[in-house]
Scaffold this active site. Structure first.
Site, mmCIF file in Angstrom:
data_model
loop_
_atom_site.group_PDB
_atom_site.id
_atom_site.type_symbol
_atom_site.label_atom_id
_atom_site.label_comp_id
_atom_site.label_asym_id
_atom_site.label_seq_id
_atom_site.Cartn_x
_atom_site.Cartn_y
_atom_site.Cartn_z
ATOM 1 C CG ASP A 96 16.383 75.498 57.075
ATOM 2 O OD1 ASP A 96 16.855 76.089 58.068
ATOM 3 O OD2 ASP A 96 16.923 75.501 55.957
ATOM 4 C CG ASP A 98 19.191 73.001 61.362
ATOM 5 O OD1 ASP A 98 18.581 72.380 60.481
ATOM 6 O OD2 ASP A 98 20.038 73.890 61.115
ATOM 7 C CG ASP A 172 28.551 80.511 62.835
ATOM 8 O OD1 ASP A 172 27.605 80.423 63.645
ATOM 9 O OD2 ASP A 172 28.378 80.519 61.596
HETATM 10 P P1 ATP Z 1 20.349 80.252 57.507
HETATM 11 O O1 ATP Z 1 19.206 81.141 57.844
HETATM 12 O O2 ATP Z 1 21.178 80.773 56.407
HETATM 13 O O3 ATP Z 1 19.999 78.786 57.344
HETATM 14 P P2 ATP Z 1 21.756 79.285 59.804
HETATM 15 O O4 ATP Z 1 22.340 80.020 60.970
HETATM 16 O O5 ATP Z 1 20.675 78.298 60.101
HETATM 17 O O6 ATP Z 1 21.282 80.372 58.787
HETATM 18 P P3 ATP Z 1 23.177 77.105 58.649
HETATM 19 O O7 ATP Z 1 24.262 77.141 57.624
HETATM 20 O O8 ATP Z 1 21.893 76.458 58.336
HETATM 21 O O9 ATP Z 1 22.951 78.604 59.068
HETATM 22 O O10 ATP Z 1 23.819 76.444 59.938
HETATM 23 C C1 ATP Z 1 23.077 76.065 61.088
HETATM 24 C C2 ATP Z 1 23.866 76.363 62.338
HETATM 25 O O11 ATP Z 1 25.079 75.611 62.341
HETATM 26 C C3 ATP Z 1 24.305 77.810 62.488
HETATM 27 O O12 ATP Z 1 23.296 78.601 63.070
HETATM 28 C C4 ATP Z 1 25.516 77.677 63.371
HETATM 29 O O13 ATP Z 1 25.128 77.512 64.709
HETATM 30 C C5 ATP Z 1 26.138 76.378 62.897
HETATM 31 N N1 ATP Z 1 27.151 76.606 61.851
HETATM 32 C C6 ATP Z 1 26.958 76.594 60.519
HETATM 33 N N2 ATP Z 1 28.094 76.845 59.853
HETATM 34 C C7 ATP Z 1 29.052 77.000 60.787
HETATM 35 C C8 ATP Z 1 30.440 77.255 60.742
HETATM 36 N N3 ATP Z 1 31.075 77.421 59.588
HETATM 37 N N4 ATP Z 1 31.110 77.331 61.915
HETATM 38 C C9 ATP Z 1 30.478 77.153 63.088
HETATM 39 N N5 ATP Z 1 29.168 76.932 63.194
HETATM 40 C C10 ATP Z 1 28.453 76.844 62.072
HETATM 41 MG MG MG Z 2 19.741 76.969 58.632
#
Ligand code: ATP
Ligand code: MG
Length: 484
Positions: A96, A98, A172
């Site tokens: 996905d 963002d 993060d």
């Molecule tokens: P995935 O492939 O699992 O979706 P992702 O990195 O996109 O990985 P998400 O949970 O969708 O993870 O979160 C999107 C973004 O938001 C992350 O890449 C990070 O930048 C930020 N983020 C998410 N959770 C946290 C957290 N607990 N603390 C700080 N930043 C976070």
């Molecule tokens: Mg994500």
């Protein structure tokens, strides 16, 4: 020329001078690997060009581009952000996308035909194109000093808008804090995330201990990403994890459950679990898992279940959380079942009581929602029933809403040498057979010795209808909860 270039990257509203004024608070103190072909504007971010980062524009969703373009055309900054950029850098098609922008939620919704503001605490916008949703959020800041926190330092509320710089710093890991502009094809990198992607390194932004205290789920995320992407966890990022692991217990259980689902359905569940154990993180998360994994038979069964879930995810087949959780806790159920029978309970009431006690212990910690719990009960409850192959019993089972899950579960038990493989094989043939074939199979089963195994099917003396129907009443509708 330069002005035009920056204008293209950062949108119309930003004066180039702003870029140079940036310092990066909480910047991780490490010497990053050098990234060639980058420009550094004063103390501002690295601006990484396409020749260097090599992102294939074909991997970017056209809907995500529509969103960034729509925002940029209206004069706002807009970038792809987070996991999508990380995956693009790795050449993986993101699941996905963002978008992060300096437009407010109200400004965003005005620009798109199908968009709605969601979330009360921190509003973001879902921009929808058919079934595809692009989550679009306004840059926000991490303000740990002003934020409301619990006694362990966990941030309870953070809902302030911020600059792009703030938005990078509140994320993060360095590899999750990158911005990509599909129009100019540049990556904006405040925390040397591009170098860390290249070095395959998970590195937290800011002081590790403080960042884990603010949100202990970050420890689980470090492990999940490391396992999923095959990355190392940087020493300083890793060091406090074992000590701070108990903080996981303060995380609301619904959030923990969501994170566990992500972990188990990442396509790398087995690797994640091994890493969780290596980092000492599994205790607070799934308390009985440790016990399960330490029983040799249980370990084989759990490993097979995780492998098969990983395989399904990787080939794009749906996988059901209730099935996996039923697998993970099966040996706990078996143990309690045996204990109850030894105490003198009849088999089916003993099984019901075992299911209750195991689910109660887990729900406290993990918020296994009721719909999963009822599916899990059915899968477990079907196991002794699958041992009965005479009369109408197998025909009735074929019509059971959760038959398929119960049968798949049985096959796993066979594969783990927990029960006679002939039983699974018999069902496989029975499912496919015509009427005559099924009759022949029933005759064959009548002559065959009862299958060995943990289930107390041999005690057929106790055919207590009310007890058996107790298993039946656990049957909710087949929710078909699957992760795709
Ligand atoms: P995935 O492939 O699992 O979706 P992702 O990195 O996109 O990985 P998400 O949970 O969708 O993870 O979160 C999107 C973004 O938001 C992350 O890449 C990070 O930048 C930020 N983020 C998410 N959770 C946290 C957290 N607990 N603390 C700080 N930043 C976070
Ligand atoms: Mg994500």
């Amino acid at each position: 020329m330069i002005k035009r270039f920056l204008h293209k990257i950062f949108g119309r509203k930003v004066a180039p001078a702003k870029l140079e004024a940036h310092t990066v608070p909480g910047h991780t103190a490490h010497k990053p690997a050098k990234v060639r072909g980058t420009k550094k504007t004063g103390k501002g971010p690295l601006v990484v060009q396409v020749e260097e980062h090599g992102i294939d524009p074909k991997l970017v969703s056209t809907n995500a581009i529509r969103v960034t373009k729509g925002l940029q055309d209206a004069g706002f900054k807009a970038f792809l952000v987070g996991g999508a950029v990380r995956d693009l850098l790795l050449g993986i098609k993101p699941k996905d996308f963002d978008v992060a922008t300096d437009a407010t939620p109200e400004q965003i919704v005005k620009l798109f035909r199908r968009a709605r503001i969601i979330g009360r605490r921190f509003q973001l916008v879902h921009v929808m194109f058919g079934s595809d949703t692009i989550e679009t959020s306004t840059f926000r800041a991490n303000q740990p000093h002003n934020a409301e926190k619990d006694e362990h330092g966990r941030v309870l509320r953070d809902n302030v808008f911020g600059s792009q710089l703030d938005d990078a710093a509140r994320r993060d890991f360095t590899v999750n804090a990158l911005f990509y502009d599909p129009a100019s094809q540049v990556v904006i990198d405040y925390h040397h995330g591009v170098a860390d992607v290249k070095a395959k390194m998970m590195r937290i932004i800011g002081g590790p201990e403080q960042r884990y205290r603010e949100d202990p789920v970050r420890m689980l995320r470090a492990v999940r990403f490391a396992a999923k992407l095959g990355f190392e966890i940087d020493d300083a990022t890793r060091a406090p994890i074992a000590r701070l692991a108990p903080l996981i217990e303060n995380v609301p259980s619904a959030r923990l459950f969501d994170e566990m689902l992500k972990l188990f359905f990442s396509g790398h569940a087995l690797a994640c679990l091994k890493r969780l154990r290596a980092e000492g993180l599994h205790h607070g998360v799934l308390p009985l898992l440790d016990v399960v994994l330490e029983q040799p038979k249980g370990e084989r069964f759990v490993t097979l279940a995780l492998e098969s879930t990983d395989e399904r995810i990787r080939i794009g087949k749906p996988a059901s959380p209730s099935f996996l959780f039923a697998c993970l806790l099966w040996h706990e159920v078996l143990k309690a079942w045996e204990e109850n029978k030894t105490r003198g309970d009849y088999p089916i009431p003993a099984l019901n009581a075992a299911m209750d006690s195991v689910l109660d212990a887990q729900t406290e910690k993990l918020a296994i929602q009721r719909r999963y719990a009822s599916d899990m009960r059915e899968i477990w409850g079907l196991q002794p029933r699958l041992e009965r192959r005479n009369g109408r019993s197998p025909y009735k089972l074929l019509e059971h809403l959760r038959f398929r899950a119960g049968y798949d579960f049985l096959l796993l038990r066979c594969e783990a040498d927990e029960t006679d493989a002939a039983l699974g094989d018999w069902w496989t043939r029975f499912i496919d057979a015509d009427a005559a074939g099924r009759e022949a199979l029933q005759l064959e089963a009548a002559g065959a010795p009862s299958s060995a195994g943990a289930a107390p099917n041999k005690r057929k003396r106790h055919r207590r209808k009310p007890a058996a129907s107790k298993v039946d009443t656990a049957a909710g509708e087949n929710t078909g909860d699957v992760i795709e």
